[in-house]
Structures are given as C-alpha cells and as structure tokens.
Motif scaffolding. Structure first.
Motif, PDB file in Angstrom:
ATOM      1  N   THR A  42       0.813  -1.211   0.000  1.00 15.23           N
ATOM      2  CA  THR A  42       0.000   0.000   0.000  1.00 15.23           C
ATOM      3  C   THR A  42       0.845   1.259   0.000  1.00 15.23           C
ATOM      4  O   THR A  42       0.393   2.315   0.395  1.00 15.23           O
ATOM      5  N   GLY A  43       2.112   1.151  -0.429  1.00 15.25           N
ATOM      6  CA  GLY A  43       2.906   2.344  -0.628  1.00 15.25           C
ATOM      7  C   GLY A  43       3.758   2.771   0.555  1.00 15.25           C
ATOM      8  O   GLY A  43       4.425   3.787   0.477  1.00 15.25           O
ATOM      9  N   ILE A  44       3.790   2.027   1.644  1.00 12.39           N
ATOM     10  CA  ILE A  44       4.629   2.407   2.778  1.00 12.39           C
ATOM     11  C   ILE A  44       6.095   2.290   2.379  1.00 12.39           C
ATOM     12  O   ILE A  44       6.467   1.415   1.602  1.00 12.39           O
ATOM     13  N   SER A  45       6.928   3.218   2.884  1.00  8.63           N
ATOM     14  CA  SER A  45       8.342   3.191   2.548  1.00  8.63           C
ATOM     15  C   SER A  45       8.986   1.932   3.103  1.00  8.63           C
ATOM     16  O   SER A  45       8.852   1.628   4.284  1.00  8.63           O
ATOM     17  N   MET A  46       9.696   1.213   2.244  1.00  8.22           N
ATOM     18  CA  MET A  46      10.388   0.021   2.724  1.00  8.22           C
ATOM     19  C   MET A  46      11.627   0.418   3.502  1.00  8.22           C
ATOM     20  O   MET A  46      12.256   1.435   3.242  1.00  8.22           O
ATOM     21  N   ILE A 183       7.419   2.304  25.862  1.00  6.02           N
ATOM     22  CA  ILE A 183       7.565   2.229  24.416  1.00  6.02           C
ATOM     23  C   ILE A 183       8.599   3.253  23.950  1.00  6.02           C
ATOM     24  O   ILE A 183       8.916   4.204  24.659  1.00  6.02           O
ATOM     25  N   THR A 184       9.113   3.053  22.756  1.00  9.15           N
ATOM     26  CA  THR A 184       9.939   4.050  22.088  1.00  9.15           C
ATOM     27  C   THR A 184       9.837   3.816  20.590  1.00  9.15           C
ATOM     28  O   THR A 184       9.149   2.888  20.132  1.00  9.15           O
ATOM     29  N   ILE A 185      10.519   4.657  19.817  1.00  5.54           N
ATOM     30  CA  ILE A 185      10.512   4.504  18.357  1.00  5.54           C
ATOM     31  C   ILE A 185      11.922   4.713  17.839  1.00  5.54           C
ATOM     32  O   ILE A 185      12.659   5.576  18.332  1.00  5.54           O
ATOM     33  N   LEU A 186      12.321   3.890  16.872  1.00  8.46           N
ATOM     34  CA  LEU A 186      13.627   3.973  16.236  1.00  8.46           C
ATOM     35  C   LEU A 186      13.449   4.137  14.728  1.00  8.46           C
ATOM     36  O   LEU A 186      12.438   3.735  14.162  1.00  8.46           O
ATOM     37  N   ARG A 187      14.471   4.707  14.121  1.00  3.16           N
ATOM     38  CA  ARG A 187      14.486   4.898  12.670  1.00  3.16           C
ATOM     39  C   ARG A 187      15.788   4.347  12.124  1.00  3.16           C
ATOM     40  O   ARG A 187      16.788   4.253  12.848  1.00  3.16           O
ATOM     41  N   HIS A 188      15.778   3.975  10.848  1.00  5.94           N
ATOM     42  CA  HIS A 188      17.023   3.480  10.261  1.00  5.94           C
ATOM     43  C   HIS A 188      18.132   4.482  10.565  1.00  5.94           C
ATOM     44  O   HIS A 188      17.970   5.687  10.394  1.00  5.94           O
ATOM     45  N   PRO A 189      19.296   4.007  11.065  1.00  3.59           N
ATOM     46  CA  PRO A 189      20.313   4.927  11.581  1.00  3.59           C
ATOM     47  C   PRO A 189      20.839   5.939  10.573  1.00  3.59           C
ATOM     48  O   PRO A 189      21.172   7.062  10.956  1.00  3.59           O
ATOM     49  N   VAL A 190      20.912   5.581   9.299  1.00  9.84           N
ATOM     50  CA  VAL A 190      21.397   6.541   8.311  1.00  9.84           C
ATOM     51  C   VAL A 190      20.367   7.644   8.097  1.00  9.84           C
ATOM     52  O   VAL A 190      20.696   8.837   8.110  1.00  9.84           O
ATOM     53  N   ASP A 191      19.122   7.279   7.909  1.00 14.32           N
ATOM     54  CA  ASP A 191      18.082   8.283   7.668  1.00 14.32           C
ATOM     55  C   ASP A 191      17.856   9.158   8.896  1.00 14.32           C
ATOM     56  O   ASP A 191      17.610  10.366   8.776  1.00 14.32           O
ATOM     57  N   GLN A 192      17.934   8.568  10.090  1.00 15.69           N
ATOM     58  CA  GLN A 192      17.792   9.369  11.307  1.00 15.69           C
ATOM     59  C   GLN A 192      18.960  10.343  11.429  1.00 15.69           C
ATOM     60  O   GLN A 192      18.769  11.514  11.790  1.00 15.69           O
ATOM     61  N   TRP A 193      20.164   9.873  11.152  1.00 13.03           N
ATOM     62  CA  TRP A 193      21.337  10.738  11.250  1.00 13.03           C
ATOM     63  C   TRP A 193      21.223  11.901  10.275  1.00 13.03           C
ATOM     64  O   TRP A 193      21.496  13.057  10.634  1.00 13.03           O
ATOM     65  N   GLU A 276      10.067   3.159   9.700  1.00 14.05           N
ATOM     66  CA  GLU A 276       9.840   2.594   8.373  1.00 14.05           C
ATOM     67  C   GLU A 276       8.652   1.643   8.347  1.00 14.05           C
ATOM     68  O   GLU A 276       8.158   1.296   7.269  1.00 14.05           O
ATOM     69  N   TYR A 277       8.217   1.202   9.495  1.00 17.56           N
ATOM     70  CA  TYR A 277       7.049   0.327   9.631  1.00 17.56           C
ATOM     71  C   TYR A 277       6.071   0.955  10.624  1.00 17.56           C
ATOM     72  O   TYR A 277       5.612   0.304  11.554  1.00 17.56           O
TER      73      TYR A 277
END
Length: 418
Positions: A42-46, A183-193, A276-277
C-alpha cells in the motif's frame, strides 16, 4: 541443482564454520526482507536494510533468548476492529529525535486529552520538555498531576510521559502509575542521522566552514572527510538514538557494551516502534494498549520539506559511523517481525483495515499544505483542515496538542487539592 552443486563443492574444499554462519545469517535476513516486501502493498516506505557489519551479525545470534512477543497478546480476545477493551493510558514513551516521535507524541496527546490523563511536564517549558536527566531535575519544576495540589509531591503520579528527557529509570518509575507500558521509536540509523544533521543545521555548518564559493558542496561527504582537528566533533555526532534511550557511556560502542545495553532495552520496552514500519507498529501498539483504531490515527508532524540525501557510498560510511545505532535498530527490526508473526493470521487484515480507515480520514479531514517556520529556525510542512470540517477533523488536523495538554493540566492542577 543448488543442493547438488553444494555437495560437489563440499567434496573438494573444507568450508569453515564462519562461512556456514555467514550463509545462514544471509538467508535469515533475506527471509525477513521478503516478509517485509510481501507486506508493502500500500505504498509504505520500505526499510533501507544494507549489509550489516559483522558486529551486528554476531548480535543476531542472541535474539532467540529474548522476551519479544508475549507482552503483545491480545487484551481483547474476540474483539472487532472498532471495539476496545480495558484500555491502558499509563504509558512511558522515551522520545527519540527525528524518528517520527512527534507524530507518536501527538497520538498520545490526543488520547490523553480525550481521557483527562496527567502528563510529566516541565512547568517552565511551553510544551513541557524536560531535556535534562530526571535525576538532576527538581520535582518542584514539574506540573502537578490533575487534581493534585502543587507541592504535594507524595501524590505526584502520572499517566503519561512523552517529552524529551534524559531518562533516569528509578526516578521515572517513581513518578509513573503502576503497570505503565514502556515504548519508544527507532528509525534506520542513516536516515535518522541525516534528518538530525539537517534539522540542527550541521549541514549549514559544513557549508559555512568549508564551502566558500562552492554552492555544490556536499555537506555529508564533507563531514565524513573532516580533518583530524575536527575528530571530537565527528565522534560526538553519531549514535543519537542509542544515546537517547537511557543513560549510556557515549564514548563506548564496542560490541559487548552495546549488546549489554540492548539487553537492558529489550527487558525495559514493551514495544519498540520503527519509523519505516509505522503503520505496522501502530497496529501492534493498538493491541498492546487495548485501544481502538480511531485512537491511533495520525497526521505527520515535523515533516521537513526537503530532505538531506547521501549517495550509496556515503550511506555505507554513515552506517559504520553509527555502529551502535545500527546494532540497536537491527535487533529491534527482528523483534518487530517476531511480534508481527506472533500477532497471528489477522495481522494483515487489521493492517489493511487501519490503512483504509486512515486514508479515509485523511481524505475527509486534511486540506492544503504549506511550509512554515517553527521553533525559530526550522521549516516544516503543515496541513490545514478542509472547509466545514467536523469537530473531529479539526482536532485531528491540529498542531497544538502539546500546548493543549500543557494548558489543560496547568488549569486543572495546583489549586484543586486532593
């Protein structure tokens, strides 16, 4: 044919255990990527999931021994998509930078406002952020909970924490209601940086220091190639998520230390969402808290109009530069997939229902967008509500929920007694 070829090769050469393990890890990672691709309809960023450093591969061996799924058992057996049962509003959200955490905070704010819940808030900061460690933050600087007299510290017990702070777990536990969900939330380390680097204008610093008349200077490459005299700055500009979660030794990123801290995080957090999810994570969160799908609808907050980019080679270097964040993210990526599998056969149906419901809500409520200056020197995309919107839509398309929470709690505590 593959099996036959493998047999032939094994007859001629001796394959080391490390080679077997490398092949095994590769197959495991490939299987998880295929699962993710099958869900990406449905178009979510992989998720951007490049080759992992060997330290991260070593960490994957420890996943099986961790508690990863049992907290997410359905609190509402047999409930439909629109039913909620025993909802939990006692939540500690350890807020990370540039991960979609403001969007998640807005979800929690909306729920707290609707259910008259009390938040940990710094009374001297317009939207309540603490920023410092709670260990060194006087309790007198916190807004009292709703219905509690100012200064009656024995009764300072809160439903939610969702502000930026340096968490001191003992102090945090003492301030929260029993049985709070973490709870917490993380992002791919390159994109977060990259997002952090841009948001806090470190890219502009590279241009100002080294750009001169070169309007095409690449700030990311410039950072990665900084001369030796800038090594302290370069060393500090990494692993932002690892540093955000708990008090850690920021000068250490050796595999044993990072693995030890990840073990602590795995014990602490009931759920770690991934940017990303995001939709998948919210379906899990909805079940964990016993909320309805209406409760986890969202509009993106703090969305930057133009994102800083990096080429493939720079991304690989940034992944190594943020080694601890990569290990952290990789571990909880596997945990998320395990939780999705444990959810059962209804997960995809619930995910589809949620996305359809979200898209209908966005179409009904959200109007035109514009770029605005926020917090002095940052630019964000903001959306307006459609003309003649319903009261629900006006609340949904709102960027004032943090201020609303602060004002509501200020007005309902302090003089009300207990």
């Amino acid at each position: 044919m593959i099996a036959g070829s493998g047999a032939g090769v094994s007859a001629r050469i001796k394959i080391s255990k490390s080679t077997y393990y490398t092949v095994f890890v590769s197959l495991v990672l490939l299987s998880f990527l295929l699962i993710g691709l099958s869900m990406n309809t449905t178009g979510i960023s992989m998720v951007y999931y490049p080759d992992l450093p060997s330290e991260t591969q070593l960490l994957l061996r420890r996943i099986k021994g961790h508690r990863t799924t049992h907290r997410l058992s359905n609190p509402c057996p047999g409930a439909s998509n629109t039913t909620r049962c025993k909802p939990n509003g006692n939540i500690v959200f350890i807020k990370t930078y540039k991960t979609g955490s403001s969007t998640l905070r807005n979800i929690l704010n909306r729920y707290g406002l609707a259910n008259n819940l009390s938040f940990i808030l710094n009374r001297a900061q317009p939207v309540g952020h603490v920023f410092k460690s709670l260990k060194s933050f006087p309790i007198s600087k916190l807004l009292p909970p709703i219905g509690v007299r100012d200064g009656d510290y024995r009764h300072y017990k809160y439903n939610m924490s969702n502000v930026h702070m340096r968490p001191s777990l003992e102090d945090l536990h003492n301030l929260m209601n029993p049985n709070s969900v973490y709870i917490t939330i993380l992002r791919h380390p390159v994109d977060q940086w990259l997002s952090y680097f841009q948001y806090f204008h470190k890219d502009d610093a590279m241009r100002n220091l080294f750009g001169g008349n070169d309007t095409n200077l690449d700030p990311v490459r410039t950072f990665l190639n900084l001369p030796a005299k800038f090594m302290k700055f370069k060393s500090n500009a990494r692993n932002y998520q690892f540093r955000d979660l708990l008090e850690v030794d920021t000068q250490r990123e050796d595999v044993d230390y990072v693995r030890e801290k990840i073990d602590e995080f795995a014990e602490l957090f009931d759920l770690v969402l991934l940017t990303e999810y995001f939709d998948e994570s919210l379906v899990l969160l909805k079940r964990l808290l016993g909320w309805s799908f209406d409760d986890v609808l969202y509009l993106k907050m703090r969305e930057q109009p133009q994102r800083l980019r990096a080429d493939d080679e720079a991304r690989k270097q940034l992944l190594e530069h943020n080694r601890a964040d990569n290990m952290l993210y990789s571990y909880f990526y596997e945990v998320l997939q395990a939780n999705i599998a444990a959810y059962g056969a209804s997960f995809q149906d619930d995910l589809n229902y949620f996305r359809d419901h979200l898209n209908r809500t966005l179409s009904e409520c959200v109007g035109a967008s514009k770029v605005v200056d926020v917090a002095g020197d940052h630019q964000n995309i903001r959306y307006g509500s459609r003309e003649q919107s319903s009261p629900f839509c006006k609340k949904f398309v709102s960027y004032s929920s943090s201020g609303d929470v602060f004002r509501r709690q200020s007005n309902q505590s302090g003089n009300t007694g207990r």
